[in-house]
Design an enzyme around this catalytic site. Structure first.
Site, PDB file in Angstrom:
ATOM      1  N   ASP A 297       0.861  -1.176   0.000  1.00 18.08           N
ATOM      2  CA  ASP A 297       0.000   0.000   0.000  1.00 18.08           C
ATOM      3  C   ASP A 297       0.902   1.232   0.000  1.00 18.08           C
ATOM      4  O   ASP A 297       2.072   1.139   0.386  1.00 18.08           O
ATOM      5  CB  ASP A 297      -0.882  -0.043   1.246  1.00 18.08           C
ATOM      6  CG  ASP A 297      -1.778   1.170   1.356  1.00 18.08           C
ATOM      7  OD1 ASP A 297      -2.395   1.533   0.354  1.00 18.08           O
ATOM      8  OD2 ASP A 297      -1.841   1.751   2.457  1.00 18.08           O
TER       9      ASP A 297
ATOM     10  N   ASP B  78      -1.505  -0.972   6.127  1.00 14.84           N
ATOM     11  CA  ASP B  78      -1.715  -0.476   7.494  1.00 14.84           C
ATOM     12  C   ASP B  78      -3.146  -0.088   7.791  1.00 14.84           C
ATOM     13  O   ASP B  78      -3.520   0.069   8.943  1.00 14.84           O
ATOM     14  CB  ASP B  78      -0.824   0.753   7.748  1.00 14.84           C
ATOM     15  CG  ASP B  78      -1.339   1.983   7.025  1.00 14.84           C
ATOM     16  OD1 ASP B  78      -1.655   1.870   5.829  1.00 14.84           O
ATOM     17  OD2 ASP B  78      -1.429   3.040   7.671  1.00 14.84           O
TER      18      ASP B  78
ATOM     19  N   ASP C 216      -7.131  -2.384   4.171  1.00 16.88           N
ATOM     20  CA  ASP C 216      -6.104  -3.331   3.730  1.00 16.88           C
ATOM     21  C   ASP C 216      -6.333  -4.738   4.282  1.00 16.88           C
ATOM     22  O   ASP C 216      -5.689  -5.693   3.839  1.00 16.88           O
ATOM     23  CB  ASP C 216      -4.703  -2.863   4.156  1.00 16.88           C
ATOM     24  CG  ASP C 216      -4.272  -1.602   3.411  1.00 16.88           C
ATOM     25  OD1 ASP C 216      -4.669  -1.456   2.244  1.00 16.88           O
ATOM     26  OD2 ASP C 216      -3.549  -0.783   4.006  1.00 16.88           O
TER      27      ASP C 216
END
Length: 660
Positions: A362, A554, A558
């Site tokens: 990410d 995080d 996700d």
């Protein structure tokens, strides 16, 4: 070695890495608790039986070789060596008998007892004592090694605060952290551990976060920011408003994960446990065959001679070196990782992370700090003084970092603005009503979805952009920039050194994503992704031949991708609870460079485990063959069992001294 057997045979969790929340079944009912007391004995008491047996054994050998013939013989010699045998042999024999009664025949206790009593039967008293003596020494050595391997975990458990100073009825009083409720005010003095997660009510202080993150550098926390349980207040007396119960705190969650990590076994550990169940009975049957079968084929057959060879075979067959050194190697790996601010939820992930050849990450909060600042504001039909407070009021209902940046920029201008009919459109932005007007705040996709014309110019802006529309008319936009973490470039370079391909996924527009990817040297980058699009991308990557995927993220959104990936890695310091709970590996320092460190620790652990397997099998096989052919004595058997176990233990503890 008792605890070796214990480590390999007590309650084991089966955990399938491809199904993160798959069932964990305990097999403790089927296994036997081969416990020992050596680790519980204090100081010299643990070594006293060994010292007595050793001194008597040396005295007996001296008497055998240097006293006058006929003096140290017969019953005197038998009694002397029997007394020398009892301090080390009796505890093992008793445990072996108890397990035998329970139906557990093929344990190292039974094997060692039969082998040493057999040695007494054939008159090899010194060798019988020596085998049990060195076996016990090996246990003591192994206990010390296991304790060392667990030291990081024990140190982590020691940071649990015992009391909390809570404000009650106009006074502060000390209570157990379990009794403190959410919303209570607690006081933490300088030098004290923070007992619960809370919001800083005081102006600020400096905190030692090493116990939670492995990072020695103090962290400054200001009023309104979050303070985590386990941190140590370094400056002055502070007050906190408790935000989580003790059992829900970051510290409690970390402790639970570390304790559970030792129960999730790697495939290598599971194989060795299953193998020893088959291997040991086969060797026992071979030992019986070595004793009896030669009677039919050897002309000058002597029972005691072949029994002695069989006893040597039995001593060598004990799988101590395998069943202790392998779990110990994984213990060491988990301990080394925790010292580097990395939590593996099980030794199975130490194995699996070595096979990862594709890292998907990410962007926000993983490679970038997630701390956004408003850079530029552009107005169209309305002045910014009119539309900006409305946009900020809308964004104040969001937890997204971009929204927080706008709220911070607007300040007290949003006071008194009431938002009605708020709707969050995933991956697009927010919609609501203020004073009867429809307000939209989000990306260009939101404007397109709501048929608000924006033109092509906005797509060329490389910063994150929030477009605002009032009653479906373009009011203006804000550009917001995020800062790349200091070690993100180092992280990508480290992955490339290990020939691991990097991919970045983000909900930000493609221009922003491409800009970050270019700065960091990321191989592939995809922007404009909704949470479900991230899942689709990872599914596509997993379908590629021979691809093992680790996803690093995080945020709450996700969690599905973390669960889908082969190895889910969460940024644990600032990451969401959902991401941390779903992940298999947690980086407590929020440093992406720790991804490469985690892989290096996994590879070092795997290397040591396979070295120990090769050492144990190789030496045992050689001495087994020599023993069956009458070319090895009990002394060689002792080396093949206890000696190899000690060498394997010494090799396993090396990982705790390595620097990564």
């Amino acid at each position: 070695m008792k605890s070796a057997w214990h480590v390999a045979h007590t309650g084991e969790h089966k955990h399938d890495h491809k199904e993160k929340e798959a069932k964990h079944t305990h097999e403790g009912a089927e296994e036997h608790d081969h416990e020992h007391e050596h680790g519980e004995a204090s100081g010299w008491k643990a070594y006293l039986p060994v010292i007595i047996s050793f001194l008597m054994l040396i005295a007996g050998i001296v008497a055998d070789n240097y006293l006058k013939p006929g003096f140290f013989t017969g019953y005197i010699r038998l009694i002397w060596y029997s007394v020398a045998y009892l301090p080390v042999g009796w505890p093992v024999a008793v445990k072996g008998l108890k397990l035998l009664i329970k139906g557990d025949v093929f344990t190292e206790f039974v094997l060692m007892t039969i082998a040493t009593l057999g040695a007494f039967y054939v008159g090899e008293y010194p060798e019988g004592v020596a085998v049990m003596l060195f076996y016990t020494v090996g246990e003591l050595f192994q206990d010390a090694a296991v304790n060392r391997a667990k030291r990081s975990i024990k140190a982590l458990l020691d940071i649990r605060p015992e009391t909390a100073t809570v404000w009650e009825n106009g006074n502060y009083k000390e209570v157990s952290p379990d009794e403190v409720k959410v919303g209570d005010t607690i006081q933490v003095k300088a030098g004290e551990k923070v007992p619960l997660d809370g919001e800083m009510l005081s102006e600020g202080s400096s905190f030692n976060t090493a116990a939670l993150t492995g990072e020695s550098k103090p962290s400054a926390i200001s009023k309104g920011e979050t303070v985590l349980a386990g941190m140590i207040n370094q400056e002055k007396v502070i007050e906190l408003k408790v935000t989580k119960l003790f059992n829900d705190s970051s510290l409690a969650r970390i402790l639970t994960m570390v304790q559970e990590a030792t129960t999730r076994k790697a495939k290598t550990e599971q194989f060795i446990r299953r193998f020893s169940r088959v291997y040991t009975p086969i060797v026992v049957l071979l030992a019986v065959a070595i004793t009896l079968v030669p009677y039919f084929f050897v002309q000058d057959y002597v029972f005691n001679q072949w029994l002695y060879r069989a006893l040597i075979f039995l001593v060598i067959s004990c799988p101590c070196a395998l069943v202790i050194s392998i779990p110990l190697g994984y213990f060491g790996g988990i301990g080394a990782a925790s010292r580097n601010g990395i939590l593996f939820k099980g030794s199975n992930y130490l194995d699996l992370i070595t096979k990862v050849n594709r890292i998907v990450m990410d962007k926000t909060g993983t490679l970038t700090k997630g701390v956004f600042k408003v850079q530029e504001i552009e107005s169209y039909d309305l002045p910014k003084e009119e539309w900006l407070p409305m946009a900020a009021a809308l964004e104040s209902k969001s937890t997204h970092p971009v929204g927080k940046a706008i709220v911070e920029y607007a300040g007290d201008k949003i006071n008194g603005i009431v938002v009605d009919d708020l709707e969050e459109i995933s991956g697009h932005g927010l919609k609501g009503k203020i004073s009867g007007k429809e307000v939209l705040a989000g990306n260009v996709k939101l404007m397109n979805k709501m048929n608000v014309p924006v033109g092509d110019g906005l797509n060329k802006i490389t910063d994150t952009i929030v477009v605002v529309a009032i009653d479906r008319k373009l009011a203006g936009y804000l550009t917001i920039a995020d800062e790349i973490k200091e070690d993100s470039k180092l992280a990508i370079d480290g992955l490339h050194e290990m020939k691991i391909q990097s991919t970045m996924l983000s909900g930000d527009k493609q221009a922003v994503v491409d800009n970050v990817a270019r700065q960091l040297g990321i191989d592939k980058a995809f922007g404009d992704l909704l949470p479900e699009n991230k899942v689709e991308k990872v599914e596509q990557i997993k379908k590629e031949p021979k691809t093992v995927v680790a996803f690093v993220g995080d945020g709450i959104n996700d969690a599905p991708v973390l669960a889908l990936s082969d190895v889910g890695i969460a940024m644990g310091g600032l990451g969401s609870d959902a991401a941390i709970e779903t992940a298999d590996v947690i980086i407590q320092t929020d440093q992406p460079s720790k991804i490469a460190t985690a892989i290096k620790i996994g590879k070092a652990t795997s290397k040591i485990v396979w070295q120990n397997i090769g050492l144990a099998f190789g030496v045992k096989l050689i001495v087994l063959i020599l023993g069956a052919g009458g070319l090895a004595t009990m002394w060689e058997a002792v080396f093949a069992d206890v000696g190899v176990a000690l060498l394997a233990i010494l090799n396993a503890v090396r990982i705790q001294k390595m620097k990564f």
